[in-house]
Scaffold this motif. Structure first.
Motif, PDB file in Angstrom:
ATOM      1  N   UNK A  53       0.832  -1.302  -0.391  1.00  0.00           N
ATOM      2  CA  UNK A  53       0.215   0.249  -0.020  1.00  0.00           C
ATOM      3  C   UNK A  53       0.971   0.847   0.350  1.00  0.00           C
ATOM      4  N   UNK A  54       1.605   1.673   0.409  1.00  0.00           N
ATOM      5  CA  UNK A  54       2.917   2.316   0.837  1.00  0.00           C
ATOM      6  C   UNK A  54       3.346   3.001  -0.463  1.00  0.00           C
ATOM      7  N   UNK A 219      -0.751  16.507  -4.775  1.00  0.00           N
ATOM      8  CA  UNK A 219      -1.825  15.572  -3.889  1.00  0.00           C
ATOM      9  C   UNK A 219      -0.620  14.574  -3.925  1.00  0.00           C
ATOM     10  N   UNK A 220       0.679  14.225  -4.446  1.00  0.00           N
ATOM     11  CA  UNK A 220       0.695  13.878  -3.547  1.00  0.00           C
ATOM     12  C   UNK A 220       1.573  13.727  -2.245  1.00  0.00           C
ATOM     13  N   UNK A 221       1.572  14.567  -1.642  1.00  0.00           N
ATOM     14  CA  UNK A 221       2.371  14.313   0.041  1.00  0.00           C
ATOM     15  C   UNK A 221       0.750  14.371   0.914  1.00  0.00           C
ATOM     16  N   UNK A 222       0.237  14.758   0.060  1.00  0.00           N
ATOM     17  CA  UNK A 222      -1.612  14.833   1.006  1.00  0.00           C
ATOM     18  C   UNK A 222      -1.069  13.481   0.997  1.00  0.00           C
ATOM     19  N   UNK A 223      -1.297  12.309   0.122  1.00  0.00           N
ATOM     20  CA  UNK A 223      -1.295  10.515  -0.113  1.00  0.00           C
ATOM     21  C   UNK A 223      -0.509  10.546   0.365  1.00  0.00           C
ATOM     22  N   UNK A 227      -1.281   8.210   4.668  1.00  0.00           N
ATOM     23  CA  UNK A 227      -0.216   7.261   4.451  1.00  0.00           C
ATOM     24  C   UNK A 227       0.159   6.842   5.719  1.00  0.00           C
ATOM     25  N   UNK A 228       0.463   7.978   6.417  1.00  0.00           N
ATOM     26  CA  UNK A 228       0.966   7.956   7.993  1.00  0.00           C
ATOM     27  C   UNK A 228       0.015   6.948   8.478  1.00  0.00           C
ATOM     28  N   UNK A 364       1.195  16.020  12.540  1.00  0.00           N
ATOM     29  CA  UNK A 364       0.919  15.252  13.269  1.00  0.00           C
ATOM     30  C   UNK A 364       0.783  13.639  14.107  1.00  0.00           C
ATOM     31  N   UNK A 365       0.272  12.899  12.626  1.00  0.00           N
ATOM     32  CA  UNK A 365       0.332  11.276  13.333  1.00  0.00           C
ATOM     33  C   UNK A 365       2.237  11.799  13.279  1.00  0.00           C
TER      34      UNK A 365
END
Length: 413
Positions: A53-54, A219-223, A227-228, A364-365
């Motif tokens: 998935x990552x 969009x990648x950085x948001x995805x 994922x975190x 935050x995560x």
């Protein structure tokens, strides 16, 4: 029902069938795998699937959002779509190279999963297959029904191959092979159907490829941030805790994802629909139904969750019940949050707010995971709580911006 609403319903129905194929059919394997492999070895397999998935988030690089939006906006311009297809496919193929290198470095640099190296290497098969699937294209042209059949076929193939090949714990590596075969078959058929519709890749020049890649970076950085607190939970537990904790976490998370799968097709179909039509009455009606669904999910999780976990996964998974309750509370948060993200903010041109919300949540995560690591809080329950906290942060941020944006649009009319 208007033509646009019928189109949305048709695409959502197709996506729902695809969601069943992508999630429900593999989910049917879980009772089989947990009983054949045992709790700890199932945790190793779940850790491997989280790696897939990552990796696929890296190779997707946000194109499932940026390319979908771009194609939806230019769906009548076939030459333009051919150039977009060419650029996206080149970017995704190129991104496979760093993924392969990173996976190899991980395999050789650690000893914890040394006896499972073959299984980890075979994860490249589903990574490659999922990377090459052109779902982003069919979403953009709002013709998801074209890939419903091949998706069901590929997932059914995965189900059948696992049952055929995996009969004892030593066969665990065949799970990766079966997943890879199903994903590659889906990619081959999907690309074939795209070509048959007349959408051949057309060379667009390196400048356009670079531009396409750059446009998707946000969009990648948001995805990656998402994922975190999705796949990142299983990855964290797999690295710092035990396969047993990964198994408990993954069991509860699978039921949580099953609840999400009931409405995510609507979200996926709504994104290009709202980008084209801005149908606010329909959007708010769907939002109300989704919130109601979240409440039903929570009540169901509390009342029958303990029984469901033992029935599906086996009695050894009973400690996963408290984790499931936390995930069902999280479900009430994520259900409206997803709709307020790209289907609303993104489709109306404010994808930045949707991206920033998950970027802050991802940071935050990471802070929470680092804190929990220092405090030696490395059990499945602890990680589930962090997911609840960051998903609440995402919802609050999106709600504020969506409300502000909607009021501005109404006032300007």
């Amino acid at each position: 029902m208007t033509h646009s609403a019928r189109s949305l319903f048709s695409n959502a129905s197709a996506l729902f069938v695809i969601q069943i194929a992508n999630y429900i059919l593999p989910f049917l394997l879980i009772p089989y795998l947990t009983r054949v492999l045992g709790v700890s070895l199932y945790g190793v397999v779940a850790f491997g699937l989280a790696i897939v998935q990552i990796a696929c988030i890296i190779t997707d690089y946000g194109f499932s959002l940026s390319a979908t939006y771009k194609i939806a906006k230019q769906s009548e311009d076939k030459p333009a779509l051919r150039k977009i297809i060419s650029a996206v496919m080149l970017c995704k193929a190129g991104l496979l190279i760093p993924v392969i290198i990173l996976l190899g470095l991980f395999i050789f640099a650690q000893d914890k999963y040394a006896e499972y190296q073959l299984f980890l290497w075979l994860l490249l098969l589903p990574i490659i297959g999922q990377t090459l699937q052109p779902i982003w294209f069919f979403q953009g042209i709002e013709r998801m029904a074209f890939i419903t059949l091949y998706t069901v076929l590929s997932r059914t193939l995965y189900l059948g191959l696992v049952i055929w090949w995996v009969s004892v714990p030593a066969d665990h590596y065949w799970v990766a092979v079966a997943n890879g075969v199903g994903s590659i078959v889906a990619a081959v058929i999907g690309i074939g159907m795209m070509l048959r519709l007349g959408y051949w890749p057309q060379w667009c020049g390196w400048k356009f490829v670079k531009q396409t890649f750059s446009e998707s970076t946000e969009f990648f950085w948001s995805r990656a941030a998402v994922a975190t607190y999705t796949a990142g939970g299983a990855i964290f537990l797999g690295l710092v805790s035990t396969p047993l904790q990964v198994a408990y976490y993954s069991a509860a998370e699978q039921l949580y994802k099953g609840a999400q799968s009931l409405f995510s097709p609507v979200s996926q179909a709504l994104y290009p629909h709202m980008a084209k039509h801005r149908n606010f009455p329909l959007f708010f009606k769907i939002l109300k139904y989704v919130i109601a669904l979240g409440l039903v999910g929570l009540v169901s999780g509390v009342l029958v969750g303990h029984w469901a976990i033992q029935f599906i996964f086996g009695v050894d998974f009973a400690p996963a019940y408290p984790v499931l309750v936390v995930f069902m509370i999280t479900f009430i948060i994520t259900a409206p949050s997803i709709l307020l993200g790209y289907p609303f903010l993104g489709a109306l041109g404010n994808s930045k707010a949707a991206n920033i919300s998950v970027t802050f949540a991802g940071l935050t995560q990471l802070i929470l995971l680092a804190l929990f690591y220092l405090l030696d809080l490395n059990e499945s329950m602890h990680i589930a709580v962090t997911v609840l906290l960051v998903e609440t942060l995402v919802l609050l941020y999106r709600w504020v911006h969506a409300r502000r944006m909607y009021r501005a649009l109404i006032c300007s009319c």
